[in-house]
Design a protein around this motif. Structure first.
Motif, PDB file in Angstrom:
ATOM      1  N   GLN A 228       9.575  40.960  34.101  1.00  0.00           N
ATOM      2  CA  GLN A 228       9.410  42.288  33.515  1.00  0.00           C
ATOM      3  C   GLN A 228       8.159  42.953  34.094  1.00  0.00           C
ATOM      4  OE1 GLN A 228      11.643  43.671  31.090  1.00  0.00           O
ATOM      5  NE2 GLN A 228      12.803  41.968  31.952  1.00  0.00           N
ATOM      6  N   ASN A 229       8.103  44.274  33.963  1.00  0.00           N
ATOM      7  CA  ASN A 229       6.924  45.034  34.367  1.00  0.00           C
ATOM      8  C   ASN A 229       6.056  45.299  33.143  1.00  0.00           C
ATOM      9  OD1 ASN A 229       8.219  45.135  36.830  1.00  0.00           O
ATOM     10  ND2 ASN A 229       8.825  47.285  36.637  1.00  0.00           N
TER      11      ASN A 229
ATOM     12  N   ARG B 297       2.383  43.357  43.958  1.00  0.00           N
ATOM     13  CA  ARG B 297       3.007  43.610  42.641  1.00  0.00           C
ATOM     14  C   ARG B 297       2.039  44.337  41.694  1.00  0.00           C
ATOM     15  NH1 ARG B 297       3.591  39.765  39.651  1.00  0.00           N
ATOM     16  NH2 ARG B 297       2.294  38.202  40.701  1.00  0.00           N
ATOM     17  N   PHE B 298       0.784  44.371  42.081  1.00  0.00           N
ATOM     18  CA  PHE B 298      -0.238  45.011  41.249  1.00  0.00           C
ATOM     19  C   PHE B 298      -0.551  46.397  41.818  1.00  0.00           C
ATOM     20  CE2 PHE B 298      -2.119  41.618  38.536  1.00  0.00           C
ATOM     21  CZ  PHE B 298      -1.364  40.552  38.992  1.00  0.00           C
ATOM     22  N   SER B 299      -0.600  47.372  40.922  1.00  0.00           N
ATOM     23  CA  SER B 299      -1.027  48.699  41.354  1.00  0.00           C
ATOM     24  C   SER B 299      -1.857  49.336  40.253  1.00  0.00           C
ATOM     25  CB  SER B 299       0.167  49.586  41.699  1.00  0.00           C
ATOM     26  OG  SER B 299       0.985  49.769  40.560  1.00  0.00           O
ATOM     27  N   ALA B 300      -2.866  50.067  40.666  1.00  0.00           N
ATOM     28  CA  ALA B 300      -3.743  50.724  39.699  1.00  0.00           C
ATOM     29  C   ALA B 300      -3.895  52.182  40.089  1.00  0.00           C
ATOM     30  CB  ALA B 300      -5.106  50.039  39.656  1.00  0.00           C
ATOM     31  N   GLU B 301      -4.033  53.013  39.065  1.00  0.00           N
ATOM     32  CA  GLU B 301      -4.211  54.442  39.293  1.00  0.00           C
ATOM     33  C   GLU B 301      -5.277  54.980  38.359  1.00  0.00           C
ATOM     34  OE1 GLU B 301       0.285  55.888  40.578  1.00  0.00           O
ATOM     35  OE2 GLU B 301      -0.458  56.295  38.562  1.00  0.00           O
ATOM     36  N   ARG B 302      -5.876  56.066  38.785  1.00  0.00           N
ATOM     37  CA  ARG B 302      -6.804  56.805  37.921  1.00  0.00           C
ATOM     38  C   ARG B 302      -6.607  58.277  38.267  1.00  0.00           C
ATOM     39  NH1 ARG B 302     -13.423  56.634  37.484  1.00  0.00           N
ATOM     40  NH2 ARG B 302     -13.515  57.309  35.305  1.00  0.00           N
TER      41      ARG B 302
ATOM     42  N   LYS C 130      -6.697  61.410  37.165  1.00  0.00           N
ATOM     43  CA  LYS C 130      -7.576  62.566  37.006  1.00  0.00           C
ATOM     44  C   LYS C 130      -9.033  62.148  36.893  1.00  0.00           C
ATOM     45  CE  LYS C 130      -4.030  65.408  34.849  1.00  0.00           C
ATOM     46  NZ  LYS C 130      -3.630  66.200  33.658  1.00  0.00           N
ATOM     47  N   GLY C 131      -9.306  60.946  37.325  1.00  0.00           N
ATOM     48  CA  GLY C 131     -10.681  60.469  37.250  1.00  0.00           C
ATOM     49  C   GLY C 131     -11.129  60.141  35.846  1.00  0.00           C
ATOM     50  N   SER C 132     -10.167  60.042  34.921  1.00  0.00           N
ATOM     51  CA  SER C 132     -10.551  59.685  33.563  1.00  0.00           C
ATOM     52  C   SER C 132      -9.984  58.312  33.230  1.00  0.00           C
ATOM     53  CB  SER C 132     -10.081  60.741  32.573  1.00  0.00           C
ATOM     54  OG  SER C 132      -8.684  60.946  32.676  1.00  0.00           O
ATOM     55  N   PHE C 133      -8.839  58.238  32.519  1.00  0.00           N
ATOM     56  CA  PHE C 133      -8.275  56.942  32.186  1.00  0.00           C
ATOM     57  C   PHE C 133      -7.641  56.317  33.423  1.00  0.00           C
ATOM     58  CE2 PHE C 133      -3.691  57.544  32.307  1.00  0.00           C
ATOM     59  CZ  PHE C 133      -3.561  58.923  32.280  1.00  0.00           C
ATOM     60  N   SER C 134      -7.394  55.027  33.328  1.00  0.00           N
ATOM     61  CA  SER C 134      -6.762  54.308  34.429  1.00  0.00           C
ATOM     62  C   SER C 134      -5.634  53.451  33.882  1.00  0.00           C
ATOM     63  CB  SER C 134      -7.786  53.416  35.127  1.00  0.00           C
ATOM     64  OG  SER C 134      -7.182  52.603  36.124  1.00  0.00           O
ATOM     65  N   THR C 135      -4.645  53.179  34.733  1.00  0.00           N
ATOM     66  CA  THR C 135      -3.575  52.252  34.387  1.00  0.00           C
ATOM     67  C   THR C 135      -3.499  51.155  35.434  1.00  0.00           C
ATOM     68  OG1 THR C 135      -1.933  53.600  35.522  1.00  0.00           O
ATOM     69  CG2 THR C 135      -2.202  53.959  33.149  1.00  0.00           C
ATOM     70  N   LEU C 136      -3.171  49.970  34.973  1.00  0.00           N
ATOM     71  CA  LEU C 136      -2.929  48.825  35.842  1.00  0.00           C
ATOM     72  C   LEU C 136      -1.518  48.347  35.568  1.00  0.00           C
ATOM     73  CD1 LEU C 136      -4.043  46.608  37.823  1.00  0.00           C
ATOM     74  CD2 LEU C 136      -4.618  45.285  35.784  1.00  0.00           C
ATOM     75  N   GLU C 137      -0.671  48.393  36.571  1.00  0.00           N
ATOM     76  CA  GLU C 137       0.717  47.971  36.407  1.00  0.00           C
ATOM     77  C   GLU C 137       0.956  46.689  37.184  1.00  0.00           C
ATOM     78  OE1 GLU C 137       3.769  50.501  38.051  1.00  0.00           O
ATOM     79  OE2 GLU C 137       5.339  49.567  36.838  1.00  0.00           O
ATOM     80  N   ILE C 138       1.651  45.771  36.555  1.00  0.00           N
ATOM     81  CA  ILE C 138       2.081  44.547  37.208  1.00  0.00           C
ATOM     82  C   ILE C 138       3.602  44.544  37.208  1.00  0.00           C
ATOM     83  CG2 ILE C 138       1.916  42.039  37.324  1.00  0.00           C
ATOM     84  CD1 ILE C 138      -0.500  42.215  35.421  1.00  0.00           C
ATOM     85  N   GLN C 139       4.169  44.507  38.379  1.00  0.00           N
ATOM     86  CA  GLN C 139       5.627  44.491  38.496  1.00  0.00           C
ATOM     87  C   GLN C 139       6.120  43.060  38.655  1.00  0.00           C
ATOM     88  OE1 GLN C 139       6.183  47.161  41.870  1.00  0.00           O
ATOM     89  NE2 GLN C 139       6.639  48.832  40.484  1.00  0.00           N
TER      90      GLN C 139
END
Lengths: 115, 111
Positions: free
Chosen positions: A17-18, A64-69, A71-80
């Motif tokens: 799962q992701n 499998r790991f990707s991270a985003e930010r 608007k320069g505020s919050f960030s997400t880390l996704e693991i696929q």
């Protein structure tokens, strides 16, 4: 300061799962870091952002790991396609850009269990 | 890979005694920091020492840095049961902005 907040605090998922974790840093902090910590070990650097730019990513981080930010505020880390070896505590930290000496402020972490 | 290594891995002392933890690292650094982590929680910053400093104090904490030996020590004086936690050193290399953490010292203070 409201501190660094992470969500969810705990996530149990089945292999394959992701999952996505969110981090809200301290509002005036430009830098945001993701670390992974397994039991009995120190935090392992994954990646960091300065504002919205991802400036460094650990060579240990698989595709499998990707991270985003976005608007320069919050960030997400996704693991696929999670694997059992991904089970760990995922820690987010933020800091001011220079001036404060680089002190990291950590959230309470998101604990991932992959069954 | 982790930059530093703490020694000892575990330390158990009586309340009121002093606790000393050591950290060794591998490359040139801008600064070295010590953090504390209670079980299952995030890390909390304790003290930062810059590469041009040799000693720093903050309350019951004393940190030393020897850049020639690439090592640091954290001394907690007059320990309390509430000091029970894991302690990590973190180094910021002079070539980048990331921080690398050591393996940690688990301190138990017995009341």
């Amino acid at each position: 300061d409201t501190g660094v907040s992470q969500d969810p605090r705990h996530k149990i998922t089945k292999r394959g799962q992701n999952v996505t974790f969110r981090c809200d840093p301290i509002s005036e902090h430009n830098r945001l870091y993701w670390y992974r910590q397994t039991l009995g070990q120190g935090p392992e650097f994954l990646t960091y952002f300065q504002n919205e730019a991802q400036l460094e990513k650990s060579r240990l981080l698989s595709d499998r790991f990707s991270a985003e930010r976005p608007k320069g505020s919050f960030s997400t880390l996704e693991i696929q396609r999670t694997e059992q070896g991904d089970s760990a505590m995922y820690l987010c930290a933020s800091s001011k850009l220079a001036g404060a000496g680089g002190e990291l402020f950590f959230g309470e972490g998101s604990r991932l269990t992959v069954l | 890979s982790q930059q530093g290594e703490e020694d000892p891995q575990a330390l158990s002392i009586q309340e009121g005694e002093n606790a000393t933890m050591n950290c060794s690292y591998k490359t040139s650094i801008n600064n070295l920091q010590w953090y504390r982590q209670n079980s299952g929680r995030g890390l909390v910053h304790l003290i930062l020492i810059r590469s041009n400093e040799r000693e720093k104090h903050s309350g019951r904490l004393r940190v030393t840095l020897d850049t020639s030996k690439k090592s640091s020590s954290l001394l907690i004086t007059a320990s309390r049961a509430a000091d029970t936690a894991s302690y990590f050193c973190a180094t910021q290399p002079d070539t980048g902005n990331q921080f690398y953490f050591g393996t940690g010292t688990s301190l138990t203070v017995i009341p």
